[in-house]
Design an enzyme around this catalytic site. Structure first.
Site, PDB file in Angstrom:
ATOM      1  N   ASP A 122      35.453  21.335  17.764  1.00  0.00           N
ATOM      2  CA  ASP A 122      36.020  21.134  16.436  1.00  0.00           C
ATOM      3  C   ASP A 122      37.059  22.182  16.060  1.00  0.00           C
ATOM      4  O   ASP A 122      37.983  21.889  15.299  1.00  0.00           O
ATOM      5  CB  ASP A 122      34.925  21.038  15.371  1.00  0.00           C
ATOM      6  N   ASP A 171      28.153  31.776  12.971  1.00  0.00           N
ATOM      7  CA  ASP A 171      27.096  30.829  13.356  1.00  0.00           C
ATOM      8  C   ASP A 171      25.997  31.405  14.239  1.00  0.00           C
ATOM      9  O   ASP A 171      24.832  31.067  14.059  1.00  0.00           O
ATOM     10  CB  ASP A 171      27.666  29.595  14.042  1.00  0.00           C
TER      11      ASP A 171
END
Length: 877
Positions: free
Chosen positions: A70, A480
């Site tokens: 992404d 993350d």
């Protein structure tokens, strides 16, 4: 665990990109002359770390597969080494959004051709429009067709697809589904030009959250997939039937039976759901559809699987569980091309206790699951998991049943069975690519083994980097997955930072004269936002938050590790002695300031906010605003103090509508001098001084002499050397940079999605310079049309050990290396230089080192006959 994906990208970009990527500036004063150096670039291995929403196998050539990420570009699978090779590292600073890949298409008529639809955000966060990239050499090089609208590789719904498709009969015809109400687009010249299919009746209407004023969740997700029915065309003649998925819960699937001239809604289709995938089994005449009530990739509470008979128009609900029993949507969907009645699907949004994989061998008549409950909460798994190659995938968790560690996955929107090998399957998760090579054990009742199939695919967003003078050479702050302590950048660390596990680490620092003392700050849904280590980051313990903290912010450790200054989100700047058991508010400095420490004086700290530099000489208790003027007025600034010299500060940052560049202070921030010729700079860092220099080496991500790149200076910024090249740009590199204080020329660079890249010049100890007698064996181990694999064995036949080696040869027929493993390499024309990796530079007498490669050839494939170790010729055996 991956719900923060959008936050990671935004936080990594917030310092400079949310204000818009700066356009080219008018020419400034004459700058320093630029030199160039040949660097070898690699990743500090983490193996994965981000969401892989798409995996695409070529339907006509074995072992040809691609993966899209992404925010981190696209990759091609290299079967010989079982690794992925990056394809979009050439994306530059001004086109940073093109590292987000919303769709990929591999041409089954001409497997050398591959296409990528690129663009990261459809709202204002990405100032540029999207594009379709086309390659005639499997992604080694690209040409670009700009689009008149944006694409959203990191937008909601990015796991649906594929939105880009090549007609398997007439491969000059491609379709692209657009978001934001832009409709369906078509190219009839192999992606060179595009025009809207004005006859297509529905541009979509679904948005994740129509009330979102940022434009992120409120964007219309648009046209989400295109599928050709190859049985309705022939070689050279366009397929007559094309299916298209639309983000519209009442009108999700359309069909054309006249090659795209007219379109109609498929009659009798289910409503109330979005069709995430549409996969056609032309052999049996079935279109399979995976439905969810949400667009994903995080959300989805209900879902169904349906089968559409293309000849009769009959719809059949083939869902493996009753609707009332779903708490997730379906997305991942694949057909076994060797046995088309075998279909698999994923429960992509089943976060707890795990994702689920479903499999049928009778076209959806009956299903089995990857795992089942025995007696709750106990599970019986059809699989075993081996994450020994990337052990951090356990996340250090010790969950209670029915959860297990490692998890089977989450956000599992990509799922593909190898079209040539029924035993091989790959699927993407929010953190890696998992796969198996004995999938058919599922049907025989024995367990199949799932392993990471992700080596070479590096997809972390990097917020901060540190290279201490002793201990581990690299500490990282990542989005993350928190961050890692790399004791060897060529190996995957065993675990990310834990105790606590921050979802995103925003800043870290160490005591310059006490590098075993390390501090990190970050984001955590519930828990502390600061942690400390007294053993160089190997083990951690949580600190105590002052009142009001809502996020990590920035943090600074005193030079001797005795105290800390923290500028967290949610409250003002704070200071403490010891390890943060209590905090006091700093005075004289505004909330949100960036903080750093002097690297010599343990009581001196610095801050910056909105054009003003601040200095504390009492350990962070009070700050005083500097009178220095002319600094950037915004907050897109990063600065660092030089180790070993008190008050030596370098500051980088700015914006195109004001002051922008690189500044230097030698009086602790009382005054700053702007470096001429550096028109833009966004990071600054230091490394070991050059052999003939007394001042430490400077590194920056900057625009110098009209060129954007990664630069090095060994003379305090008087002259600069660009050390990257146009093939190695990695989009946005503005978050952090640091040299290695122990190895001249080695530099670590942050990216926003391509992980941590590090570069080494030919002069670094493990980058070249081997001397002594040598012999080489060169063997072609396999060869095919246009390509071959080779193995090289280099033997030390001298009497002295090598502490590094660099082997050169020239291909006699212009062969070009496409992938090389167990060594670094560069190629200029037909000349190749292979250099040792970090772990195989030491070669004792009578010992050997080996590496392999794949390469392209045409005409002839003669073997090179001359190999040189430095300037010395090697015997050829």
């Amino acid at each position: 665990m991956r719900r923060t994906r959008i936050l990671t990208a935004v936080l990594a970009l917030a310092a400079g990109l949310l204000a818009g990527t700066p356009p080219a500036l008018a020419a400034g004063p004459p700058g320093p002359a630029l030199a160039a150096d040949t660097y070898t670039w690699k990743n500090a291995r983490i193996d994965g770390g981000g969401f892989v929403p798409g995996i695409v196998f070529n339907r006509s050539e074995k072992n040809l597969a691609y993966a899209r990420t992404d925010i981190g570009g696209a990759y091609r699978w290299v079967e010989a080494s079982k690794t992925w090779t990056p394809l979009l590292d050439s994306v530059g600073w001004n086109d940073w959004g093109h590292t987000g890949v919303v769709s990929l298409a591999s041409d089954s008529v001409n497997p050398d051709r591959v296409y990528a639809a690129v663009g990261t955000y459809t709202n204002s966060w990405d100032p540029g429009n999207g594009a379709v990239l086309r390659s005639a050499d499997r992604g080694a090089s690209w040409q670009k067709a700009d689009l008149p609208f944006k694409l959203g590789g990191n937008m909601p719904g990015r796991g649906m697809g594929e939105r880009l498709a090549v007609d398997p009969n007439r491969n000059s015809v491609l379709y692209l589904g657009a978001p934001s109400g832009k409709g369906l687009w078509r190219s009839t010249d192999s992606g060179v030009s595009w025009s809207q299919v004005t006859s297509f009746p529905n541009v979509g209407n679904y948005a994740q959250d129509p009330t979102d004023t940022s434009g992120y969740a409120s964007d219309n997700q648009g046209i989400v997939w295109v599928t050709f029915d190859e049985s309705t065309g022939s070689a050279g003649n366009a397929s007559r039937t094309v299916y298209v998925g639309v983000a519209d819960k009442d009108n999700a699937v359309y069909r054309s039976t006249d090659g795209g001239s007219t379109w109609s809604r498929l009659a009798g289709q289910p409503t109330g759901y979005l069709a995430h995938k549409g996969v056609l089994d032309a052999t049996n005449g079935y279109l399979y559809l995976a439905y969810s009530d949400k667009g994903g990739p995080y959300d989805g509470g209900k879902g169904r699987l349906w089968r559409y008979a293309t000849a009769t128009g009959t719809w059949t609900d083939i869902s493996p569980v009753a609707e009332a029993d779903t708490y997730y949507g379906f997305s991942g969907l694949t057909v076994d091309r060797q046995h088309p009645g075998t279909v698999m699907a994923t429960a992509y949004s089943s976060w707890w206790p795990d994702t689920q994989l479903f499999r049928t061998t009778d076209s959806g008549g009956t299903w089995t699951k990857a795992w089942d409950y025995t007696s709750y909460p106990n599970r019986s798994n059809r699989y075993t998991m081996d994450v020994s190659s990337a052990p951090w995938l356990t996340f250090g968790a010790n969950p209670s049943p029915p959860e297990q560690s490692p998890k089977l996955g989450w956000m599992t929107e990509a799922l593909e069975i190898d079209p040539f090998n029924s035993a091989r399957m790959m699927y993407g998760t929010g953190a890696t690519v998992f796969g198996t090579e004995n999938l058919t054990n599922w049907d025989s009742g024995s367990q199949f083994t799932i392993k990471p199939m992700v080596r070479g695919l590096e997809e972390t967003a990097v917020n901060d980097l540190a290279s201490p003078p002793s201990g581990a050479p690299l500490l990282s702050a990542l989005g993350d997955i928190g961050g890692f302590r790399h004791t060897d950048v060529t190996q995957v660390p065993p675990m990310m930072f834990t105790s606590p596990n921050f979802t995103t680490t925003t800043s870290l620092d160490f005591g310059e004269t006490s590098p075993d003392t390390v501090v990190r700050v970050g984001n955590l849904d519930a828990g502390p936002h600061i942690a400390f280590s007294t053993d160089n980051g190997a083990n951690w313990f949580a600190g105590t938050d002052p009142s009001g903290v809502s996020g990590g912010g920035t943090v600074a450790a005193a030079a001797d590790g005795s105290r800390f200054v923290w500028s967290p989100a949610g409250t003002g700047v704070q200071y403490t002695t010891g390890f943060g058991s209590s905090w006091s508010a700093s005075s004289g400095i505004p909330a949100g300031a960036v903080v750093e420490s002097d690297r010599v004086d343990p009581r001196t700290f610095y801050g910056f906010k909105s054009g003003t530099f601040y200095v504390s000489s009492d350990g962070g208790a009070t700050f005083t605003a500097s009178a220095a003027g002319g600094l950037p007025s915004g907050d897109s600034v990063r600065f660092k103090a030089l180790p070993g010299t008190k008050g030596d500060v370098w500051l980088a940052g700015g914006a195109s509508d004001g002051a922008y560049g690189l500044w230097h202070s030698t009086d602790g921030g009382a005054s700053f001098a702007k470096l001429s010729g550096v028109t833009e700079a966004d990071t600054v860092g230091f490394g070991k001084a050059a052999p003939d220099a007394s001042y430490q080496t400077l590194y920056t991500s900057a625009k110098i002499g009209g060129v954007r790149g990664i630069f090095r200076s060994t003379d305090k910024g008087t002259s600069w050397t660009r050390i990257n090249d146009d093939a190695h740009q990695w989009g946005w590199t503005g978050a952090a940079i640091t040299g290695d204080p122990r190895v001249y020329g080695r530099v670590y660079v942050s990216t926003n999605g391509r992980g941590i890249v590090y570069g080494e010049t030919a002069g670094t100890p493990d980058g070249g310079g081997g001397t002594g007698a040598c012999s080489v064996s060169y063997d072609i181990t396999s060869q095919w049309a246009g390509g071959f694999q080779g193995d090289v064995k280099l033997t030390n036949t001298g009497s002295s050990a090598w502490s590094g080696w660099s082997l050169n040869w020239t291909f006699p027929n212009g062969q070009t290396i496409s992938q090389l493993w167990n060594a670094g390499h560069t190629q200029s024309g037909a000349t190749v230089t292979a250099r040792n990796a970090g772990w195989n530079g030491n070669v004792a007498p009578a010992s050997s080192v080996s590496f392999g490669f794949t390469a392209n050839w045409s005409g002839s494939n003669s073997e090179p006959t001359v190999f040189k170790l430095g300037d010395q010729s090697c015997a050829v055996s």
